[in-house]
Enzyme design. Structure first.
Site, PDB file in Angstrom:
ATOM      1  N   GLU A   1       0.835  -1.196   0.000  1.00 36.93           N
ATOM      2  CA  GLU A   1       0.000   0.000   0.000  1.00 36.93           C
ATOM      3  C   GLU A   1       0.872   1.250   0.000  1.00 36.93           C
ATOM      4  O   GLU A   1       1.859   1.333   0.724  1.00 36.93           O
ATOM      5  CB  GLU A   1      -0.910   0.010   1.229  1.00 36.93           C
ATOM      6  CG  GLU A   1      -1.810   1.246   1.291  1.00 36.93           C
ATOM      7  CD  GLU A   1      -2.692   1.268   2.515  1.00 36.93           C
ATOM      8  OE1 GLU A   1      -3.627   0.433   2.559  1.00 36.93           O
ATOM      9  OE2 GLU A   1      -2.441   2.088   3.421  1.00 36.93           O
TER      10      GLU A   1
ATOM     11  N   TYR B   1      -6.817   6.772   0.059  1.00 42.06           N
ATOM     12  CA  TYR B   1      -7.751   7.863  -0.193  1.00 42.06           C
ATOM     13  C   TYR B   1      -7.878   8.624   1.111  1.00 42.06           C
ATOM     14  O   TYR B   1      -8.217   8.032   2.136  1.00 42.06           O
ATOM     15  CB  TYR B   1      -9.091   7.214  -0.556  1.00 42.06           C
ATOM     16  CG  TYR B   1     -10.084   7.999  -1.367  1.00 42.06           C
ATOM     17  CD1 TYR B   1      -9.819   8.319  -2.685  1.00 42.06           C
ATOM     18  CD2 TYR B   1     -11.309   8.356  -0.817  1.00 42.06           C
ATOM     19  CE1 TYR B   1     -10.769   8.975  -3.452  1.00 42.06           C
ATOM     20  CE2 TYR B   1     -12.260   9.013  -1.578  1.00 42.06           C
ATOM     21  CZ  TYR B   1     -11.982   9.322  -2.898  1.00 42.06           C
ATOM     22  OH  TYR B   1     -12.923   9.970  -3.656  1.00 42.06           O
TER      23      TYR B   1
ATOM     24  N   ALA C   1      -8.916  11.087   4.332  1.00 38.34           N
ATOM     25  CA  ALA C   1     -10.168  11.254   5.064  1.00 38.34           C
ATOM     26  C   ALA C   1     -11.031  12.302   4.388  1.00 38.34           C
ATOM     27  O   ALA C   1     -10.558  13.371   4.009  1.00 38.34           O
ATOM     28  CB  ALA C   1      -9.879  11.662   6.509  1.00 38.34           C
TER      29      ALA C   1
ATOM     30  N   HIS D   1      -8.168   2.971  -3.716  1.00 43.66           N
ATOM     31  CA  HIS D   1      -9.083   3.078  -2.584  1.00 43.66           C
ATOM     32  C   HIS D   1     -10.240   3.996  -2.979  1.00 43.66           C
ATOM     33  O   HIS D   1     -10.048   5.017  -3.643  1.00 43.66           O
ATOM     34  CB  HIS D   1      -8.373   3.667  -1.372  1.00 43.66           C
ATOM     35  CG  HIS D   1      -7.459   2.709  -0.690  1.00 43.66           C
ATOM     36  ND1 HIS D   1      -7.289   2.684   0.674  1.00 43.66           N
ATOM     37  CD2 HIS D   1      -6.657   1.728  -1.175  1.00 43.66           C
ATOM     38  CE1 HIS D   1      -6.417   1.742   1.003  1.00 43.66           C
ATOM     39  NE2 HIS D   1      -6.019   1.147  -0.112  1.00 43.66           N
TER      40      HIS D   1
ATOM     41  N   ALA E   1     -19.890   0.542   3.398  1.00 41.73           N
ATOM     42  CA  ALA E   1     -19.018  -0.147   2.444  1.00 41.73           C
ATOM     43  C   ALA E   1     -19.746  -1.262   1.700  1.00 41.73           C
ATOM     44  O   ALA E   1     -19.473  -1.509   0.522  1.00 41.73           O
ATOM     45  CB  ALA E   1     -17.791  -0.701   3.157  1.00 41.73           C
TER      46      ALA E   1
ATOM     47  N   TYR F   1     -11.170  -5.961  10.555  1.00 40.07           N
ATOM     48  CA  TYR F   1     -10.586  -5.405  11.779  1.00 40.07           C
ATOM     49  C   TYR F   1     -10.427  -6.491  12.837  1.00 40.07           C
ATOM     50  O   TYR F   1     -11.380  -6.813  13.545  1.00 40.07           O
ATOM     51  CB  TYR F   1     -11.453  -4.252  12.297  1.00 40.07           C
ATOM     52  CG  TYR F   1     -11.558  -3.129  11.292  1.00 40.07           C
ATOM     53  CD1 TYR F   1     -10.640  -2.090  11.291  1.00 40.07           C
ATOM     54  CD2 TYR F   1     -12.553  -3.147  10.315  1.00 40.07           C
ATOM     55  CE1 TYR F   1     -10.706  -1.082  10.340  1.00 40.07           C
ATOM     56  CE2 TYR F   1     -12.628  -2.149   9.360  1.00 40.07           C
ATOM     57  CZ  TYR F   1     -11.703  -1.116   9.384  1.00 40.07           C
ATOM     58  OH  TYR F   1     -11.767  -0.118   8.427  1.00 40.07           O
TER      59      TYR F   1
ATOM     60  N   HIS G   1     -13.555  -2.622  14.567  1.00 39.31           N
ATOM     61  CA  HIS G   1     -13.543  -1.203  14.202  1.00 39.31           C
ATOM     62  C   HIS G   1     -14.008  -0.387  15.417  1.00 39.31           C
ATOM     63  O   HIS G   1     -14.915  -0.815  16.136  1.00 39.31           O
ATOM     64  CB  HIS G   1     -14.480  -0.969  13.015  1.00 39.31           C
ATOM     65  CG  HIS G   1     -14.343   0.386  12.409  1.00 39.31           C
ATOM     66  ND1 HIS G   1     -14.896   1.512  12.978  1.00 39.31           N
ATOM     67  CD2 HIS G   1     -13.709   0.806  11.281  1.00 39.31           C
ATOM     68  CE1 HIS G   1     -14.618   2.564  12.228  1.00 39.31           C
ATOM     69  NE2 HIS G   1     -13.898   2.174  11.204  1.00 39.31           N
TER      70      HIS G   1
END
Length: 314
Positions: free
Chosen positions: A32, A64, A66, A92, A142, A162, A166
């Protein structure tokens, strides 16, 4: 000198563990990057891209910001990687601060640029600490974004997972339900938030399987370039930083070369333990620095698929 049973057991365990040289190199890796803000950062990014390109990653993704703050720079970086390298670029895309039509238009632009892989995320609000709120006419989460992308084109789609839940999730079960909805909507795989102990991932993988999730879950690995920064990021995303890690990096602020060596060792050992537990794909959060990711991949047996360019001696 008397050797205790525990010491013998530790020695046996160390001898039985595979040496890095014995790792077969059959890992799939991905990397990434984030879009550069200025000319110097752009130079650093492209140095990282060119250094890691010979390793033949499955894909490289570009983040991408915030609130969609880097939308244009993300698009430009992804399009250039797709156009000028042998790499498969993944963009992203988030639900924040945009209508469905606007997001669909961005996705169409990626498809026209030859980009076939999207990392679909809910995204973070522009203001740190604020709660996510879907804009009027926007994708609400999402899972809805994944379904929308599926209606447009046959994109390859990755989503986030996660291992420690999250921060916005009401519970671990709710977090897993959300992951399942994203995958059921058509995502191909999940890539995890970073974590620092292999057991964290294995527990999450078992819980996901118990929840009926059978899609590929790729561990995300964050090499520690700066311990204080990692502590801040971890606090924001709910990742536990073990006490032993603090002790390892203590006293290394004024020794960047030693810090790099420790960081590579820690991340490579985590990766080796994941590999020993059956993981065959890893995603590295590079922070646009190539050397740590390259060193870790080398320790794991991942070698260049093509010759790495070497400058001629003066």
């Amino acid at each position: 000198m008397t050797i205790s049973v525990n010491q013998l057991e530790e020695a046996r365990r160390a001898l039985d563990a595979p040496l890095y040289a014995d790792v077969r190199g059959d890992l799939a890796v991905s990397f990434e990057f984030f879009p550069p803000k200025n000319e110097k950062m752009e130079e650093q990014l492209w140095d990282a891209v060119r250094t890691l390109e010979p390793l033949g990653p499955e894909f490289v993704s570009v983040t991408y910001g915030a609130g969609g703050t880097t939308r244009e720079r993300t698009h430009g970086t992804v399009a250039r990687i797709q156009r000028e390298t042998s790499l498969s670029a993944a963009a992203h895309l988030t639900c924040v601060e945009a209508t469905r039509e606007e997001i669909d238009q961005v996705a169409e632009g990626y498809w026209a640029a030859g980009v076939r892989h999207i990392v679909a995320l809910r995204g973070d609000p522009p203001e740190q600490g604020a709660r996510f709120s879907s804009p009027a006419g926007g994708y609400e989460n999402a899972a809805a974004l994944v379904a929308g992308l599926r209606r447009l084109h046959p994109f390859e789609i990755s989503v986030a997972a996660y291992p420690e839940s999250h921060p916005d999730s009401a519970s671990t079960a709710a977090d897993l339900d959300n992951l399942k909805r994203k995958l059921d909507a058509g995502a191909n795989r999940a890539i995890t938030q970073f974590f620092f102990e292999a057991e964290t991932f294995f527990r999450f993988r078992d819980a996901a399987a118990a929840a009926g999730i059978d899609a590929e879950i790729v561990p995300g690995i964050m090499p520690v370039c700066n311990f204080a920064s990692v502590q801040r990021m971890s606090a924001m995303c709910g990742t536990a930083v073990p006490a032993w890690m603090g002790r390892l990096f203590e006293g290394l602020d004024a020794h960047p070369a030693a810090r790099q060596l420790v960081a590579a060792t820690v991340a490579a050992e985590l990766s080796r333990r994941l590999y020993a537990g059956g993981v065959k794909a890893l995603h590295f959060y590079t922070l646009n620095r190539a050397e740590l990711a390259f060193a870790i991949c080398h320790l794991l047996g991942v070698r260049a698929k093509a010759p790495v360019a070497v400058e001629a001696a003066a």
